[in-house]
Structures are given as structure tokens and as C-alpha cells.
Design an enzyme around this catalytic site. Structure first.
Site, mmCIF file in Angstrom:
data_model
loop_
_atom_site.group_PDB
_atom_site.id
_atom_site.type_symbol
_atom_site.label_atom_id
_atom_site.label_comp_id
_atom_site.label_asym_id
_atom_site.label_seq_id
_atom_site.Cartn_x
_atom_site.Cartn_y
_atom_site.Cartn_z
ATOM 1 N N ASP A 1 -11.720 -0.025 10.629
ATOM 2 C CA ASP A 1 -11.784 -0.052 12.058
ATOM 3 C C ASP A 1 -11.606 1.203 12.537
ATOM 4 O O ASP A 1 -12.138 1.467 13.778
ATOM 5 C CB ASP A 1 -10.653 -1.218 12.476
ATOM 6 C CG ASP A 1 -11.442 -2.658 12.519
ATOM 7 O OD1 ASP A 1 -12.262 -2.835 11.776
ATOM 8 O OD2 ASP A 1 -10.733 -3.415 13.210
ATOM 9 N N LYS B 1 -1.033 4.326 -1.648
ATOM 10 C CA LYS B 1 0.288 4.506 -1.028
ATOM 11 C C LYS B 1 0.919 4.627 -2.492
ATOM 12 O O LYS B 1 2.118 3.669 -2.874
ATOM 13 C CB LYS B 1 0.796 3.371 -0.365
ATOM 14 C CG LYS B 1 2.138 3.362 0.355
ATOM 15 C CD LYS B 1 2.098 4.605 1.624
ATOM 16 C CE LYS B 1 3.674 4.516 2.092
ATOM 17 N NZ LYS B 1 3.446 5.820 2.889
ATOM 18 N N ASP C 1 -9.597 -2.248 5.168
ATOM 19 C CA ASP C 1 -9.802 -3.036 6.295
ATOM 20 C C ASP C 1 -9.134 -2.351 7.553
ATOM 21 O O ASP C 1 -9.992 -2.223 8.583
ATOM 22 C CB ASP C 1 -8.948 -4.328 6.014
ATOM 23 C CG ASP C 1 -9.061 -5.211 7.459
ATOM 24 O OD1 ASP C 1 -10.319 -5.545 8.015
ATOM 25 O OD2 ASP C 1 -8.135 -5.908 7.951
ATOM 26 N N ASP D 1 -0.782 6.514 4.998
ATOM 27 C CA ASP D 1 -0.373 7.123 6.451
ATOM 28 C C ASP D 1 -1.095 8.259 6.915
ATOM 29 O O ASP D 1 -1.597 8.438 8.086
ATOM 30 C CB ASP D 1 1.205 6.841 6.465
ATOM 31 C CG ASP D 1 1.791 7.817 5.304
ATOM 32 O OD1 ASP D 1 0.832 7.926 4.446
ATOM 33 O OD2 ASP D 1 3.119 7.860 5.180
ATOM 34 N N TYR E 1 -5.443 -9.271 -0.585
ATOM 35 C CA TYR E 1 -6.146 -10.373 0.066
ATOM 36 C C TYR E 1 -6.179 -11.584 -0.875
ATOM 37 O O TYR E 1 -6.372 -12.629 -0.263
ATOM 38 C CB TYR E 1 -7.442 -9.852 0.384
ATOM 39 C CG TYR E 1 -7.875 -9.349 1.879
ATOM 40 C CD1 TYR E 1 -6.855 -8.455 2.149
ATOM 41 C CD2 TYR E 1 -8.677 -9.837 2.737
ATOM 42 C CE1 TYR E 1 -6.918 -7.692 3.606
ATOM 43 C CE2 TYR E 1 -8.861 -9.345 3.844
ATOM 44 C CZ TYR E 1 -7.718 -8.348 4.617
ATOM 45 O OH TYR E 1 -8.238 -7.664 5.731
#
Ligand code: IPM
Ligand code: MG
Length: 362
Positions: free
Chosen positions: A252, A192, A248, A224, A141
Site C-alpha cells: 500500500d 523483523k 500487505d 521499519d 494471516y
């Protein structure tokens, strides 16, 4: 001097939902339970409309003078095509950076009254209570270089940089280990590391910190797999710590396990104890101004504010209890409505919570 709380309603449904939390604050002030001063400020698209900037310097000044900030939401189609640096979301990112709000706590818990609202089987989600600790001021970000550039062959290329240094990893991991220590003692770090070096370092640094928290059981998981596990068996998680972007996305996802993103609060904390609190959902411009938005995530964000910035544990517990009581009494906003319940508007929901709260806080 009384502590200051800054209210930043923002865009879309922001003003109507923040107004409901403000009713709770005004009640506490009137009752003499809280000695705080309330201030108001601009952020997001509405700030662009009034001042030309999504985060006016006046707002930064007020925010720096406040103990805590309660924000609604920013953004909407009206501002989607303006210059990138002026977009409402940039105001949100800028205030996170300005105030050093590096630790984002995003709980996902299921109110038992709403078990039916989840799209997952009841037994998969019943009793769900997990906390995502998202790094909020670093990673892709904020990494440089970033931008959209033109290549020699005339086509354009967009690029961003994923970068984490040891200090950034350690400070978020510390919040996560401490959060896990106070909860069920299970921490899952999501990365990751098999592909991205920045998160290879992330894994290494967090693994090394494990020895300082012998009571915490640490596990590492690729993002994942974590997404898959969150849907398959979400109750295996207690605290998840992860990078800005993975947090983020996963927050959600986790919010929907509970049936409605309209129920979930969040806290963004800095080193100096300052905190900004906001619902996990967005500005929902399609339903703005219709008195149908669910104010409970904002009210629960206020409860986090009472807990983390004002250390008013009891007032926070009671506010959460009031939300549960109101749900138990069958009142619902439309996003969480189901058969046999009474559907009410934003304002009425705010009033119902204040009414119940006034019976608990005497
Ligand atoms: C969030 C939001 C923001 C983010 C946007 C609005 C910039 O999605 O708080 O999760 O991506 O951090
Ligand atoms: Mg998001």
C-alpha cells in the site's frame, strides 16, 4: 478445450471495473486473438447476500476449472458487522488458500504522465519501477492458534500466530530470486529478524539460497527501515520479498509513491501456474455505481493475466502500451486528474483503452 477465465466482480466498484477489463477480453475473443471461455462467479459481500457465504462452493469449483481468475474487489460497510467467518475479506483469504496462491506480485511503477500525481518530489519517484513479492498463504494471516478469548479475570484477549516453515520461505524466495533475475538483479528481503523468530528463520533460509542465484545481489532489511527507505529513496529497490503482513502494508505504501493506488495491478500465483489477478486497491464503496472509479488497475491486472497465465506477452505489452497512450492523450479518471486533462468516467475510460488497443492489435 478452450481455457476458461473466471471473472469475479465482487463488491463496491468491483463490477464496474471488471466490466471494463471484460470489454478488452471480449474484443480479443472477437478478433480471434484469444481462445478462451469467460465465466462469472460470486465472491465477497455480494456472494454473502446471494448464497450466505463469502466464497460459495460453486465459485471454488469454477475457479479450480479455470486457468486464470480476474477479480474486482471485496468488502464494504454493509458487511462489516456480520459474523467474522462470513465477512467478505474471508472469502478472499479462502480463495487464496484454496487455490494455493502463495506468490503475490505487486508492481509499483510510475507512468511518466502521472509523475505529478505523487505526493513526493518528482525526482524521488520519476522512473520508479519496483516489484513487491508478498508471501500470500502463510504467516500471521493464516497461523494457528488465533481468535479472541476470555481470560480468567473476565477481560478478553485477541491473539494470532506468526509462523513460517522452511518450505514456505523457500518457495516464495525462489519466485523472488527468479523475478529479480529477470529484472535488474537486485533483491531486498524484508523481515523483523531482530525481534521475531519466524522472520529470523526467514532471513537465514533466504541467505542460504543466495548461492543458487549468483547474479542476484541480495540485501536484508528490517521492515521499519524498509518503510522509511521506500519513502526516502524508493528507486534503490528493484524486487522486495517479504511476509504476508509486511507485504500487505508495504505494498500500500509503495502504491502511493506512484500517485494513485487506482493504477496498480497484482497477480497471485500458484505452483500449477494458476493465477488470480486483481487491482491493488479496495472496493471503494463510497464511489461505487457512480461511473467515476478508475478501471486502469483492473485492465493492467488483465495484462498480467495475459502475461503470466496465458503467456501472451505481445498482447500484454500492447495492452500496457494502450493504457500509456490513453494517459498520454490527456484522458483521466478523477483520481488521477490534473490541470489541463480531460476527466472521464469508468466506462469511457474502458472504451478509450479498447479503442486504442484495437489500433495496436490487428
Ligand atoms: C490486500 C487486502 C487484503 C489483505 C484484505 C482485503 C483481506 O488488503 O489484498 O492487500 O489484507 O490481504
Ligand atoms: Mg492490503
Amino acid at each position: 478445450m478452450a481455457k476458461k477465465i473466471l471473472l469475479l466482480p465482487g463488491d463496491g466498484i468491483g463490477p464496474e471495473i471488471v466490466a471494463q477489463a471484460e470489454k478488452v477480453l471480449l474484443f480479443l475473443i472477437r478478433k480471434g486473438k484469444l481462445h478462451v471461455e469467460l465465466e462469472h462467479g460470486l465472491i465477497g459481500g455480494s456472494a454473502v447476500d446471494e448464497t450466505g457465504f463469502p466464497l460459495p462452493s460453486e465459485t471454488v469449483k469454477k475457479a479450480k476449472q479455470s486457468t486464470a481468475i480476474l477479480m474486482g474487489s471485496v468488502g464494504g460497510p454493509k458487511w462489516d458487522s456480520i459474523d467474522r467467518p462470513l465477512r467478505p475479506e474471508r472469502g478472499l483469504l479462502a480463495i487464496r488458500a484454496e487455490l494455493g496462491l502463495f506468490a503475490n506480485l505487486r508492481p509499483a511503477f510510475l507512468f511518466s504522465e502521472l509523475a505529478k500525481a505523487s505526493t513526493l518530489n518528482r525526482e524521488v519517484v520519476a522512473g520508479l519501477d519496483l516489484m513487491i513479492v508478498r508471501e500470500l498463504t502463510g504467516g500471521i494471516y493464516f497461523g494457528n492458534p488465533r481468535g479472541i478469548r476470555e481470560l480468567d479475570d473476565g477481560q478478553r484477549e485477541g491473539f494470532n500466530t506468526l509462523v513460517y516453515n522452511e518450505k514456505e520461505i523457500k518457495r516464495i524466495a525462489k519466485v523472488a530470486f527468479e523475478t529479480a533475475s529477470k529484472r535488474n538483479g537486485r533483491l531486498c528481503s524484508v523481515d523483523k529478524a531482530n525481534v521475531l523468530e519466524a522472520t529470523e528463520l526467514w532471513r537465514e533460509v533466504i541467505e542460504k539460497m543466495k548461492k543458487d542465484y549468483p547474479a542476484v545481489e541480495l540485501q536484508h532489511m528490517y521492515v521499519d527501515n524498509a518503510a522509511m527507505q521506500l519513502v526516502r529513496k524508493p528507486k534503490q529497490f528493484d524486487v522486495i520479498v517479504t511476509t504476508n503482513m509486511f507485504g500487505d502494508i508495504l505494498s500500500d505504501l509503495a502504491s502511493m509513491l506512484t500517485g494513485s493506488i487506482g493504477m496498480l495491478p497484482s497477480a497471485s500465483l500458484a505452483h500449477d501456474g494458476k493465477g488470480m489477478y486483481e487491482p491493488a486497491h479496495g472496493s471503494a464503496p463510497d464511489i461505487a455505481g457512480k461511473d467515476i472509479a478508475n478501471p486502469l488497475a483492473t485492465i493492467l491486472s488483465l495484462s498480467m493475466l495475459l502475461r503470466y497465465s496465458l503467456f501472451e506477452e505481445e498482447l500484454a505489452d500492447k495492452l500496457e502500451k494502450s493504457v500509456a497512450n490513453v494517459l498520454e492523450s490527456g484522458l483521466r479518471t478523477q483520481d488521477i486528474n490534473s490541470d489541463g486533462m480531460k476527466c472521464i468516467g469508468t466506462n469511457e475510460m474502458g472504451d478509450a483503452v479498447v479503442n486504442n488497443y484495437s489500433t495496436l492489435v490487428s
